[in-house]
Scaffold this active site. Structure first.
Site, PDB file in Angstrom:
ATOM      1  N   GLY A  10     -31.597 -32.456  -3.737  1.00  0.00           N
ATOM      2  CA  GLY A  10     -31.090 -33.583  -2.953  1.00  0.00           C
ATOM      3  C   GLY A  10     -31.266 -33.357  -1.466  1.00  0.00           C
ATOM      4  N   VAL A  26     -22.670 -27.246  -9.707  1.00  0.00           N
ATOM      5  CA  VAL A  26     -21.803 -27.884 -10.691  1.00  0.00           C
ATOM      6  C   VAL A  26     -21.008 -26.837 -11.463  1.00  0.00           C
ATOM      7  CG1 VAL A  26     -23.593 -27.932 -12.491  1.00  0.00           C
ATOM      8  CG2 VAL A  26     -21.742 -29.618 -12.539  1.00  0.00           C
ATOM      9  N   ARG A  48     -31.103 -31.445 -13.708  1.00  0.00           N
ATOM     10  CA  ARG A  48     -32.537 -31.432 -13.444  1.00  0.00           C
ATOM     11  C   ARG A  48     -33.202 -32.422 -14.394  1.00  0.00           C
ATOM     12  NH1 ARG A  48     -33.496 -27.331  -9.851  1.00  0.00           N
ATOM     13  NH2 ARG A  48     -35.732 -27.728 -10.004  1.00  0.00           N
ATOM     14  N   THR A  89     -29.963 -40.499 -20.552  1.00  0.00           N
ATOM     15  CA  THR A  89     -31.332 -41.009 -20.508  1.00  0.00           C
ATOM     16  C   THR A  89     -31.715 -41.751 -21.781  1.00  0.00           C
ATOM     17  OG1 THR A  89     -33.665 -40.388 -20.284  1.00  0.00           O
ATOM     18  CG2 THR A  89     -32.238 -38.804 -21.384  1.00  0.00           C
ATOM     19  N   TYR A 113     -35.630 -31.480 -21.530  1.00  0.00           N
ATOM     20  CA  TYR A 113     -34.832 -32.343 -20.648  1.00  0.00           C
ATOM     21  C   TYR A 113     -34.021 -33.342 -21.459  1.00  0.00           C
ATOM     22  CZ  TYR A 113     -33.891 -36.634 -18.125  1.00  0.00           C
ATOM     23  OH  TYR A 113     -33.290 -37.764 -17.659  1.00  0.00           O
TER      24      TYR A 113
END
Length: 293
Positions: A10, A26, A48, A89, A113
């Site tokens: 970020g 986190v 990620r 997602t 992912y």
């Protein structure tokens, strides 16, 4: 409002003025999310997201996306925070045809992912059932566009619209188009693009609606599919520039079409995209790109 980010991907300049900010992983969220802090909700975006990176370094994704989420849930439980919204997602669905995908469609992650996102969804369901947390997993379908100075800044870039804009801007020589023999109207992959501002609005609607106890899943998309060739044409129209295209073989794991059915979000949340048009999404992304280059 309090923001926690390790800024590994970020940018500090994106943090709004006046917001309390903590540069932390986190995994260390318990330092901020405490019983005395009095938080009434958490928006969990930390994770990620690069598919290729997840294949090359799955350990990084287990550590950050899964173990990091476990640390967050432990802090939420200890602090007694009643609500949590998770950035999930739509890429976890097993999209074998061209039909729209509902929340109960079969899931089959194609890469680490997507697998980590599904694991966190499952963790949230268990947390809600055991401890009464109210949580929602929002399964995004291809977030795109920009809002003012906030837009996509990945390095390396892996998302189609900013890649095509880089070609239009002369930063890439050509676009590699992976496959033109899919069972779609023009032979190229079809995807559902949703404007980031519509995503943000949906998060606020969920935050207002969610109640302690259940775990809800909502697909967030426009419900309209656009092919890769359609995206290229939209970029040409918006920018007025050439976009050289070179055909390449299909990539392993690419589905022919992934388009969301967002009827549940519309019905239960009143979520109605305000910027569904592909040209508007591309135009906002192009304005962001030009402002930075």
């Amino acid at each position: 409002m309090v923001v926690l980010d390790d800024l590994s991907t970020g940018f500090a300049e994106n943090i709004p003025a006046g917001v309390e900010f903590h540069r932390l992983s986190v995994h260390d969220v318990a330092q901020v999310l405490t019983l005395d802090a009095g938080f009434d909700g958490v928006l969990h975006f930390a994770g990620r997201i690069e598919v290729a990176e997840s294949v090359a370094r799955p350990d990084v994704y287990w550590h950050n996306n899964v173990q990091g989420s476990l640390a967050l849930l432990a802090a939420v439980r200890a602090a007694g925070t009643p609500r949590l919204i998770f950035s999930s997602t739509g890429s976890m669905y097993q999209a074998e045809g061209t039909e729209k995908l509902t929340e109960d469609a079969r899931v089959r992650p194609r890469n680490p992912y997507a697998a980590t996102k599904l694991m966190v969804d499952m963790m949230l369901a268990g947390e809600c059932g055991a401890f009464g947390l109210g949580a929602a997993s929002l399964r995004y379908f291809n977030a795109a566009g920009a809002v003012g100075r906030l837009g996509e800044r990945h390095d390396p870039e892996s998302h189609l619209i900013p890649i095509v804009l880089q070609v239009a801007a002369g930063q890439r020589d050509e676009l590699l188009l992976y496959g033109d023999d899919y069972p779609t109207p023009d032979g190229t992959c079809v995807r559902d693009y949703i404007h980031v501002s519509d995503l943000a609005t949906a998060h606020l609607l969920v935050l207002e609606t969610i109640q302690p106890g259940p775990h809800e899943v909502y697909n967030l998309g426009n419900g309209n599919g656009h092919s890769n060739k359609h995206v290229v044409d939209a970029v040409r129209d918006v920018t007025g520039r050439a976009v050289p295209v070179k055909l390449a073989p299909r990539r392993d794991g690419d589905a022919a079409a992934t388009v969301a059915s967002s009827e549940k979000a519309r019905r239960e949340l009143g979520s109605q995209p305000a910027k569904p048009e592909l040209h508007r999404i591309v135009a906002d992304a192009w304005a962001f790109h030009r402002a930075r280059h």
